[in-house]
Design a protein around this motif. Structure first.
Motif, PDB file in Angstrom:
ATOM      1  N   MET A   1       0.854  -1.205   0.000  1.00  0.00           N
ATOM      2  CA  MET A   1       0.000   0.000   0.000  1.00  0.00           C
ATOM      3  C   MET A   1       0.880   1.242   0.000  1.00  0.00           C
ATOM      4  SD  MET A   1      -3.035   1.002   2.622  1.00  0.00           S
ATOM      5  CE  MET A   1      -1.966   1.516   3.964  1.00  0.00           C
ATOM      6  N   ASP A   2       0.680   2.074  -1.006  1.00  0.00           N
ATOM      7  CA  ASP A   2       1.520   3.247  -1.143  1.00  0.00           C
ATOM      8  C   ASP A   2       0.710   4.525  -0.982  1.00  0.00           C
ATOM      9  OD1 ASP A   2       4.029   4.194  -1.390  1.00  0.00           O
ATOM     10  OD2 ASP A   2       4.433   3.156  -3.282  1.00  0.00           O
ATOM     11  N   SER A   3       1.334   5.549  -0.453  1.00  0.00           N
ATOM     12  CA  SER A   3       0.652   6.813  -0.173  1.00  0.00           C
ATOM     13  C   SER A   3      -0.124   7.315  -1.385  1.00  0.00           C
ATOM     14  CB  SER A   3       1.674   7.885   0.209  1.00  0.00           C
ATOM     15  OG  SER A   3       2.577   7.396   1.154  1.00  0.00           O
ATOM     16  N   GLU A   4       0.490   7.228  -2.550  1.00  0.00           N
ATOM     17  CA  GLU A   4      -0.096   7.835  -3.743  1.00  0.00           C
ATOM     18  C   GLU A   4      -1.449   7.229  -4.114  1.00  0.00           C
ATOM     19  OE1 GLU A   4       3.076   6.975  -3.509  1.00  0.00           O
ATOM     20  OE2 GLU A   4       3.909   8.984  -3.417  1.00  0.00           O
ATOM     21  N   ASP A   5      -1.662   5.978  -3.721  1.00  0.00           N
ATOM     22  CA  ASP A   5      -2.884   5.299  -4.130  1.00  0.00           C
ATOM     23  C   ASP A   5      -4.074   5.608  -3.230  1.00  0.00           C
ATOM     24  OD1 ASP A   5      -1.130   4.084  -5.924  1.00  0.00           O
ATOM     25  OD2 ASP A   5      -0.730   2.443  -4.526  1.00  0.00           O
ATOM     26  N   LEU A   6      -3.829   6.286  -2.124  1.00  0.00           N
ATOM     27  CA  LEU A   6      -4.887   6.454  -1.129  1.00  0.00           C
ATOM     28  C   LEU A   6      -5.789   7.642  -1.413  1.00  0.00           C
ATOM     29  CD1 LEU A   6      -2.919   5.766   2.170  1.00  0.00           C
ATOM     30  CD2 LEU A   6      -4.362   4.209   0.864  1.00  0.00           C
ATOM     31  N   THR A   7      -7.071   7.444  -1.171  1.00  0.00           N
ATOM     32  CA  THR A   7      -8.012   8.556  -1.234  1.00  0.00           C
ATOM     33  C   THR A   7      -7.977   9.300   0.098  1.00  0.00           C
ATOM     34  OG1 THR A   7      -9.877   7.354  -0.294  1.00  0.00           O
ATOM     35  CG2 THR A   7      -9.511   7.121  -2.643  1.00  0.00           C
ATOM     36  N   GLN A  10      -9.379   7.169   2.931  1.00  0.00           N
ATOM     37  CA  GLN A  10      -8.471   6.101   3.351  1.00  0.00           C
ATOM     38  C   GLN A  10      -7.310   6.643   4.171  1.00  0.00           C
ATOM     39  OE1 GLN A  10      -7.744   4.644  -0.624  1.00  0.00           O
ATOM     40  NE2 GLN A  10      -9.033   2.833  -0.313  1.00  0.00           N
ATOM     41  N   SER A  11      -6.758   7.766   3.739  1.00  0.00           N
ATOM     42  CA  SER A  11      -5.677   8.394   4.494  1.00  0.00           C
ATOM     43  C   SER A  11      -6.160   8.790   5.879  1.00  0.00           C
ATOM     44  CB  SER A  11      -5.161   9.632   3.759  1.00  0.00           C
ATOM     45  OG  SER A  11      -4.729   9.287   2.458  1.00  0.00           O
ATOM     46  N   LEU A  97      -4.212  15.428  -1.810  1.00  0.00           N
ATOM     47  CA  LEU A  97      -5.240  14.504  -1.356  1.00  0.00           C
ATOM     48  C   LEU A  97      -6.512  15.207  -0.880  1.00  0.00           C
ATOM     49  CD1 LEU A  97      -4.053  12.076   1.458  1.00  0.00           C
ATOM     50  CD2 LEU A  97      -5.395  14.056   1.999  1.00  0.00           C
ATOM     51  N   THR A 100      -9.894  14.848  -2.742  1.00  0.00           N
ATOM     52  CA  THR A 100     -10.550  13.541  -2.655  1.00  0.00           C
ATOM     53  C   THR A 100     -11.199  13.304  -1.295  1.00  0.00           C
ATOM     54  OG1 THR A 100      -8.643  12.286  -1.808  1.00  0.00           O
ATOM     55  CG2 THR A 100      -8.729  12.683  -4.166  1.00  0.00           C
TER      56      THR A 100
END
Lengths: 111, 111
Positions: A1-7, A10-11, A97, A100
């Motif tokens: 799981m990488d930071s860039e993929d998170l909405t 989710q963050s 972010l 989002t």
DNA sequence: CTCACGTGTCAGTAAATTCTTACATGTGTC
DNA sequence: GACACATGTAAGAATTTACTGACACGTGAG
């Protein structure tokens, strides 16, 4: 799981999950390897229902994963382990972010 | 501010500060540059006392810094800006930070 | 003096989080 | 059957967090 993929949502869940000393110690204990709930509770010196609740939050945030297995003597045992997450938190990453985030998204859709 | 330099308590404060949509939007807004409190409150559509409270938490966590200045027409104006923080969150990083958590430290000292 | 603008803070309430105690299930052993 | 071990969950209390509204102060312009 990488930071860039998170909405944003989710963050948010991940940060909330990390904002608790018990949960940090749980993650620290699981960083070495998987462990089952009852033993983990004894190691960390907390009640099992409490640990259960914290594990639920960590799992909902995607920071740990659990799988139910049957031990050799037939007992159901649930093992938890950390997911290989990697969050890189900087002002610019947060700015990216923000659009989002749930509330902002609602505002954009409903206006 | 770099992840490696943070104690458990500081990381905890940072995560708690990040675990709120309003505070993420504040950080996002300040990522572009400094801004003063009243205008920021209008931009984000929240009350000034509420923004004040959130800024206090962000400042306590070391994510923003504020400085009081006097504008040209003599009014006191408080500008906030993000600190150049960079947190790298991984299972191993958390494990390394567990021994510095307040409760664990207490236990080690007082036993 | 009053208004508009900036600052900060306090009191009270609403809501979410945290934690304990007690209960329920199932399996193998004495 | 009773015990030890594993699982999950639900109810209620205690604490913390989030938020609003009202108040305080100071300055410059009309």
């Amino acid at each position: 799981m990488d930071s860039e993929d998170l909405t944003g949502a989710q963050s948010l869940a991940a940060f909330a999950a990390l904002a608790n000393p018990h949960r940090l110690r749980i993650l620290g204990a699981l960083a070495d390897g998987r462990q089952y709930v009852s033993l983990l509770a004894r190691q960390l010196g907390m009640s099992r229902p409490l640990l259960h609740m914290h594990l639920q939050k960590l799992q909902a945030a995607g920071l740990v994963a659990g799988e139910l297995e049957l031990s050799e003597d037939g007992k159901a045992v649930k093992y938890f382990e950390t997911t290989p997450f990697s969050l890189h938190v900087t002002p610019q990453a947060i700015k990216a972010l923000v659009p989002t985030l749930p509330e902002a998204a609602d505002r954009k859709e409903t206006d």
